[in-house]
Design a protein around this motif. Structure first.
Motif, PDB file in Angstrom:
ATOM      1  N   UNK A  17      -2.461  -2.532 -10.251  1.00 28.65           N
ATOM      2  CA  UNK A  17      -2.743  -1.828  -9.064  1.00 28.65           C
ATOM      3  C   UNK A  17      -4.261  -1.765  -8.500  1.00 28.65           C
ATOM      4  N   UNK A  18      -5.251  -1.598  -9.548  1.00 27.98           N
ATOM      5  CA  UNK A  18      -6.626  -1.384  -9.019  1.00 27.98           C
ATOM      6  C   UNK A  18      -7.258  -2.515  -8.505  1.00 27.98           C
ATOM      7  N   UNK A  19      -6.782  -3.766  -9.390  1.00 29.09           N
ATOM      8  CA  UNK A  19      -7.059  -5.006  -8.909  1.00 29.09           C
ATOM      9  C   UNK A  19      -6.764  -5.437  -7.581  1.00 29.09           C
ATOM     10  N   UNK A  20      -5.439  -5.215  -7.260  1.00 28.83           N
ATOM     11  CA  UNK A  20      -5.029  -5.362  -6.038  1.00 28.83           C
ATOM     12  C   UNK A  20      -5.277  -4.651  -4.809  1.00 28.83           C
ATOM     13  N   UNK A  21      -5.687  -3.420  -5.074  1.00 21.81           N
ATOM     14  CA  UNK A  21      -6.330  -2.485  -3.716  1.00 21.81           C
ATOM     15  C   UNK A  21      -7.821  -3.187  -3.782  1.00 21.81           C
ATOM     16  N   UNK A  22      -8.454  -3.639  -4.721  1.00 26.30           N
ATOM     17  CA  UNK A  22      -9.689  -4.264  -4.727  1.00 26.30           C
ATOM     18  C   UNK A  22      -9.755  -5.248  -3.805  1.00 26.30           C
ATOM     19  N   UNK A  23      -8.596  -6.087  -4.097  1.00 27.61           N
ATOM     20  CA  UNK A  23      -8.523  -7.393  -3.396  1.00 27.61           C
ATOM     21  C   UNK A  23      -8.318  -7.062  -1.806  1.00 27.61           C
ATOM     22  N   UNK A  24      -7.518  -6.188  -1.594  1.00 28.08           N
ATOM     23  CA  UNK A  24      -6.992  -5.644  -0.172  1.00 28.08           C
ATOM     24  C   UNK A  24      -8.233  -4.901   0.685  1.00 28.08           C
ATOM     25  N   UNK A  25      -9.031  -4.236  -0.150  1.00 27.28           N
ATOM     26  CA  UNK A  25     -10.170  -3.316   0.449  1.00 27.28           C
ATOM     27  C   UNK A  25     -11.394  -4.501   0.644  1.00 27.28           C
TER      28      UNK A  25
END
Length: 283
Positions: A17-25
């Motif tokens: 989830x953290x990597x996904x949030x990083x990509x979205x941000x």
């Protein structure tokens, strides 16, 4: 940024989830859908580490080094600020920057690694100085930060060969022979220190801060602050007024000031009195 605050809980069930949030941000930042300053400032100090570094890594890939450098400079941010306290030593920071391919944005950490590797490979002072002049970009040589990392490397080498050598207890004062060796090796690098420190008080202050932080990171080895102060003074590498300038200076970028002052307070009092008496004699 509410989602960011929930990441530690979400990771238990969704490890990515953290990597996904990083990509979205990073996508939102690239498209100017959210403010760069708003997102990154919320992560200063290692909040949800390593989310900030993953965002910056993604931005570096999407937007390139020139764009990201400009954004960090414009908003007065550095990759170093996004590390938690336990990773803010220079050695740990360099590992983190290399892991996330962000070392381009912390050039002094890279220079420090190069300086240390060269010093260990060939500690001869003349050879080391020639290597610096040949291999380090001239734009860095007059920089206070370069002085700081250079002095740190020299100090680290000296004490790792003497008072911090494996098997020596740093919680007690080193024996006379160890102290003599420490001063001798330190003196070997006097000319290099004079070359980069003597012409500038700000560089001299940077060197003292390098000493302060090194002692802090090593839990203030017994007597080290005071010994190195006396070396710098006796060898006339640092001017008297610079020691007193450091004493009064307030700079939260460099941890350990309170304990460092405690280590050298009596010596600084002596220096102030000696300087005052000298002024009286001249009057």
């Amino acid at each position: 940024m509410g989602l960011v605050e929930e990441i530690p809980k979400l990771e238990a069930k969704h490890p990515d989830v953290r990597k996904q949030v990083a990509d979205l941000l990073s996508l939102a930042l690239s498209s100017s859908l959210v403010a760069f300053d708003t997102v990154l400032r919320a992560l200063v100090g290692g909040v949800c580490h390593p989310l900030a570094l993953e965002i910056l890594q993604s931005l570096h890939t999407k937007q390139g080094e020139e764009w990201l450098s400009l954004m960090l400079t414009t908003h007065k941010l550095s990759c170093f600020q996004f590390l938690p306290g336990n990773l803010q030593s220079d050695d740990e920071a360099l590992i983190a920057m290399e892991r996330y391919d962000l070392f381009h944005y912390q050039p002094m950490l890279v220079l420090q690694k190069q300086l240390w590797q060269q010093l260990v490979a060939d500690p001869n002072p003349a050879t080391f100085f020639k290597w610096i002049m040949k291999n380090i970009d001239g734009k860095y040589l007059a920089d206070d930060d370069f002085t700081r990392v250079l002095f740190r490397c020299l100090l680290k080498y000296v004490v790792c060969e003497t008072s911090l050598k494996e098997g020596i207890d740093k919680t007690v004062l080193p024996g006379k022979s160890v102290q003599d060796d420490e001063k001798r090796i330190f003196t070997n690098y006097k000319d290099i220190m004079l070359r980069f420190l003597h012409a500038s008080h700000s560089r001299q202050v940077s060197a003292i801060y390098a000493l302060q932080v090194f002692c802090y990171e090593n839990n203030f080895p017994k007597g080290m602050m005071l010994r190195v102060f006396t070396y710098l003074y006796d060898l006339e590498i640092v001017d008297e007024e610079v020691f007193l300038q450091w004493k009064e200076d307030i700079n939260e970028d460099y941890p350990g000031k309170g304990k460092a002052l405690f280590q050298v307070n009596q010596w600084l009092t002596w220096l102030e009195q000696a300087e005052s008496e000298s002024d009286d004699d001249e009057a």
